[in-house]
Design a protein around this motif. Structure first.
Motif, PDB file in Angstrom:
ATOM      1  N   GLU A 221     -71.583  85.825  47.953  1.00 15.82           N
ATOM      2  CA  GLU A 221     -70.425  86.668  48.321  1.00 15.82           C
ATOM      3  C   GLU A 221     -69.563  86.941  47.091  1.00 15.82           C
ATOM      4  OE1 GLU A 221     -69.266  87.332  51.716  1.00 15.82           O
ATOM      5  OE2 GLU A 221     -71.286  86.794  52.379  1.00 15.82           O
ATOM      6  N   GLY A 222     -68.677  87.933  47.241  1.00 11.99           N
ATOM      7  CA  GLY A 222     -67.800  88.305  46.146  1.00 11.99           C
ATOM      8  C   GLY A 222     -66.890  87.188  45.680  1.00 11.99           C
ATOM      9  N   SER A 223     -66.351  86.410  46.635  1.00 12.58           N
ATOM     10  CA  SER A 223     -65.425  85.342  46.246  1.00 12.58           C
ATOM     11  C   SER A 223     -66.144  84.285  45.409  1.00 12.58           C
ATOM     12  CB  SER A 223     -64.790  84.702  47.486  1.00 12.58           C
ATOM     13  OG  SER A 223     -65.803  84.299  48.377  1.00 12.58           O
ATOM     14  N   GLN A 224     -67.368  83.966  45.815  1.00 15.82           N
ATOM     15  CA  GLN A 224     -68.163  82.976  45.068  1.00 15.82           C
ATOM     16  C   GLN A 224     -68.519  83.529  43.683  1.00 15.82           C
ATOM     17  OE1 GLN A 224     -72.012  82.233  46.826  1.00 15.82           O
ATOM     18  NE2 GLN A 224     -72.636  80.891  45.153  1.00 15.82           N
ATOM     19  N   TYR A 225     -68.891  84.801  43.658  1.00 19.45           N
ATOM     20  CA  TYR A 225     -69.258  85.466  42.404  1.00 19.45           C
ATOM     21  C   TYR A 225     -68.083  85.444  41.428  1.00 19.45           C
ATOM     22  CZ  TYR A 225     -70.859  89.159  39.224  1.00 19.45           C
ATOM     23  OH  TYR A 225     -71.228  89.880  38.106  1.00 19.45           O
ATOM     24  N   ASN A 226     -66.927  85.882  41.910  1.00 18.52           N
ATOM     25  CA  ASN A 226     -65.786  86.001  41.000  1.00 18.52           C
ATOM     26  C   ASN A 226     -65.256  84.636  40.550  1.00 18.52           C
ATOM     27  OD1 ASN A 226     -65.740  88.736  40.553  1.00 18.52           O
ATOM     28  ND2 ASN A 226     -64.431  89.192  42.310  1.00 18.52           N
ATOM     29  N   GLU A 227     -65.395  83.622  41.400  1.00 17.94           N
ATOM     30  CA  GLU A 227     -64.996  82.262  41.011  1.00 17.94           C
ATOM     31  C   GLU A 227     -65.919  81.747  39.891  1.00 17.94           C
ATOM     32  OE1 GLU A 227     -62.328  80.751  42.100  1.00 17.94           O
ATOM     33  OE2 GLU A 227     -62.705  78.897  40.962  1.00 17.94           O
ATOM     34  N   ALA A 228     -67.217  81.972  40.074  1.00 12.40           N
ATOM     35  CA  ALA A 228     -68.189  81.539  39.051  1.00 12.40           C
ATOM     36  C   ALA A 228     -67.964  82.300  37.745  1.00 12.40           C
ATOM     37  CB  ALA A 228     -69.611  81.766  39.562  1.00 12.40           C
ATOM     38  N   LEU A 229     -67.661  83.602  37.865  1.00 15.85           N
ATOM     39  CA  LEU A 229     -67.422  84.415  36.666  1.00 15.85           C
ATOM     40  C   LEU A 229     -66.160  83.933  35.940  1.00 15.85           C
ATOM     41  CD1 LEU A 229     -67.981  86.867  34.825  1.00 15.85           C
ATOM     42  CD2 LEU A 229     -66.702  88.267  36.464  1.00 15.85           C
ATOM     43  N   LYS A 230     -65.137  83.619  36.711  1.00 17.58           N
ATOM     44  CA  LYS A 230     -63.878  83.148  36.110  1.00 17.58           C
ATOM     45  C   LYS A 230     -64.120  81.875  35.281  1.00 17.58           C
ATOM     46  CE  LYS A 230     -59.333  81.615  37.605  1.00 17.58           C
ATOM     47  NZ  LYS A 230     -58.589  81.145  38.798  1.00 17.58           N
ATOM     48  N   ASN A 231     -64.886  80.953  35.838  1.00 19.34           N
ATOM     49  CA  ASN A 231     -65.195  79.714  35.113  1.00 19.34           C
ATOM     50  C   ASN A 231     -65.982  80.004  33.841  1.00 19.34           C
ATOM     51  OD1 ASN A 231     -63.923  78.162  37.047  1.00 19.34           O
ATOM     52  ND2 ASN A 231     -65.796  77.838  38.232  1.00 19.34           N
ATOM     53  N   ALA A 232     -66.945  80.937  33.947  1.00 21.05           N
ATOM     54  CA  ALA A 232     -67.769  81.280  32.780  1.00 21.05           C
ATOM     55  C   ALA A 232     -66.915  81.928  31.695  1.00 21.05           C
ATOM     56  CB  ALA A 232     -68.898  82.213  33.209  1.00 21.05           C
ATOM     57  N   LEU A 233     -66.035  82.838  32.083  1.00 22.07           N
ATOM     58  CA  LEU A 233     -65.164  83.507  31.102  1.00 22.07           C
ATOM     59  C   LEU A 233     -64.270  82.498  30.382  1.00 22.07           C
ATOM     60  CD1 LEU A 233     -64.101  86.662  33.195  1.00 22.07           C
ATOM     61  CD2 LEU A 233     -65.618  86.647  31.190  1.00 22.07           C
ATOM     62  N   GLY A 234     -63.948  81.410  31.074  1.00 23.90           N
ATOM     63  CA  GLY A 234     -63.102  80.357  30.486  1.00 23.90           C
ATOM     64  C   GLY A 234     -63.744  79.707  29.274  1.00 23.90           C
ATOM     65  N   GLU A 235     -65.057  79.857  29.131  1.00 25.32           N
ATOM     66  CA  GLU A 235     -65.759  79.234  27.993  1.00 25.32           C
ATOM     67  C   GLU A 235     -65.708  80.088  26.731  1.00 25.32           C
ATOM     68  OE1 GLU A 235     -69.628  77.514  28.689  1.00 25.32           O
ATOM     69  OE2 GLU A 235     -69.277  77.464  30.851  1.00 25.32           O
TER      70      GLU A 235
END
Ligand SMILES: [Zn+2]
Length: 327
Positions: free
Chosen positions: A215-229
């Protein structure tokens, strides 16, 4: 942010339209809407990428294969059609893609001269210097970097970032830059669809495989964590902003709504702006009827982020919380 579009981007497959879900007129629909918006700077690439530049990029065998009908049709995922001349395929499909590569080259020059840009076409992330596949014939990012280097706009030691938020794993970019440690790849993708290539997935520095149907919420949460790196020491970033992450897409297999897809692009652009990395967005995939709308909304959203904080109009309308309730 400059938007790159050219009427020649539009792919007209004629009857072949029925053989592939690709919507070749999507670019013109996006253009028709955004040209009416205030302050959006739309530019055209001056030329399609030349055969000479392509030949400098690809290997010798690929140089010949790029003129072979059977090879190209397979890469385009179109069945072999004996009576179809190669010249028609070249004019209707490959030439628009060469204009798309021309757009990525022009957008790269802009970004390296401090004007972020979005090329509506390009993002051919399944192609490599040795291989065309997955509706990608020419690896536009590799070619654009080759040309930026030849023009003296980037040096051998400059670090490059690729943020691939298309629904599919960018195997072509991973392969193209397999041995180039100056290139960092962040890739978030549906792990259950094409392409299944463990070697290229292992090349990805920040690897975010998701299960089909995420889902979008799961996608955007995972993306947010990745961008944090991400760190700030990149000369340029490319974002492959495929809209095939939409739930309505017939190929992507993910579950984002249009607002969630816009939120995705906003998160990426905010992060790259905060790190002061010159940025180029490129098209990538997107095969649903909502694709053009998602691109238009993202362009509007990113354009607002470009405005200085002091002149930015609040996104919250004073009456936006008000709803007329029928009795
Ligand atoms: Zn895709």
């Amino acid at each position: 942010m400059n938007i790159y579009y050219h009427p020649q981007y539009n792919i007209s497959l004629g009857l072949l339209n029925y053989l592939h879900p690709f919507d070749g007129r999507k670019f013109s629909r996006v253009f028709k809407t955004i040209k009416g918006l205030n302050d959006i700077n739309i530019k055209q690439p001056e030329y399609p990428v030349s055969q000479k530049i392509i030949n400098n990029f690809v290997g010798e065998i690929q140089r010949r294969l790029l003129h072979r009908k059977r090879y190209i049709l397979r890469a385009l995922e179109i069945p072999y059609i004996p009576l179809l001349p190669f010249s028609i395929i070249d004019k209707r499909i490959l030439l628009p893609m060469r204009w798309g590569v021309g757009g990525t080259i022009a957008a790269t020059t802009d970004a390296l001269k401090d004007n972020n840009a979005w090329n509506l076409a390009g993002g051919y992330h399944h192609a490599t210097p040795r291989n065309s596949q997955g509706f990608c014939i020419y690896n536009d990012i590799g070619i654009a970097l080759q040309e930026a280097s030849a023009a003296g706009l980037i040096s051998e030691t400059d670090k490059i970032l690729i943020v691939d938020v298309d629904a599919h794993h960018g195997n072509g970019n991973a392969y193209t830059f397999m041995d180039n440690q100056n290139v960092t790849i962040l890739d978030i993708y549906n792990n259950d669809v094409y392409p299944q290539n463990n070697l290229t997935k292992e090349r990805v520095n920040i690897n975010v495989p998701l299960a089909a149907g995420a889902e979008g919420s799961q996608y955007n949460e995972a993306l947010k964590n990745a961008l944090g790196e991400l760190k700030s020491d990149y000369r340029i970033a490319y974002v492959i902003a495929g809209t095939d992450v939409l739930a309505s897409d017939p190929l992507g297999g993910l579950g984002l709504s249009v607002p969630e897809c816009v939120e995705r692009d906003k998160m990426v652009y905010e992060k790259l702006l905060s790190l002061s990395i010159p940025t180029v967005f490129v098209g990538g995939g997107g095969y649903s009827s909502e694709s053009a709308q998602a691109i238009i909304e993202s362009i509007k959203c990113l354009h607002r982020l470009d405005e200085p904080e002091s002149t930015r109009v609040s996104g919250i309308h004073p009456f936006s919380g008000f709803q007329f309730m029928p009795e």
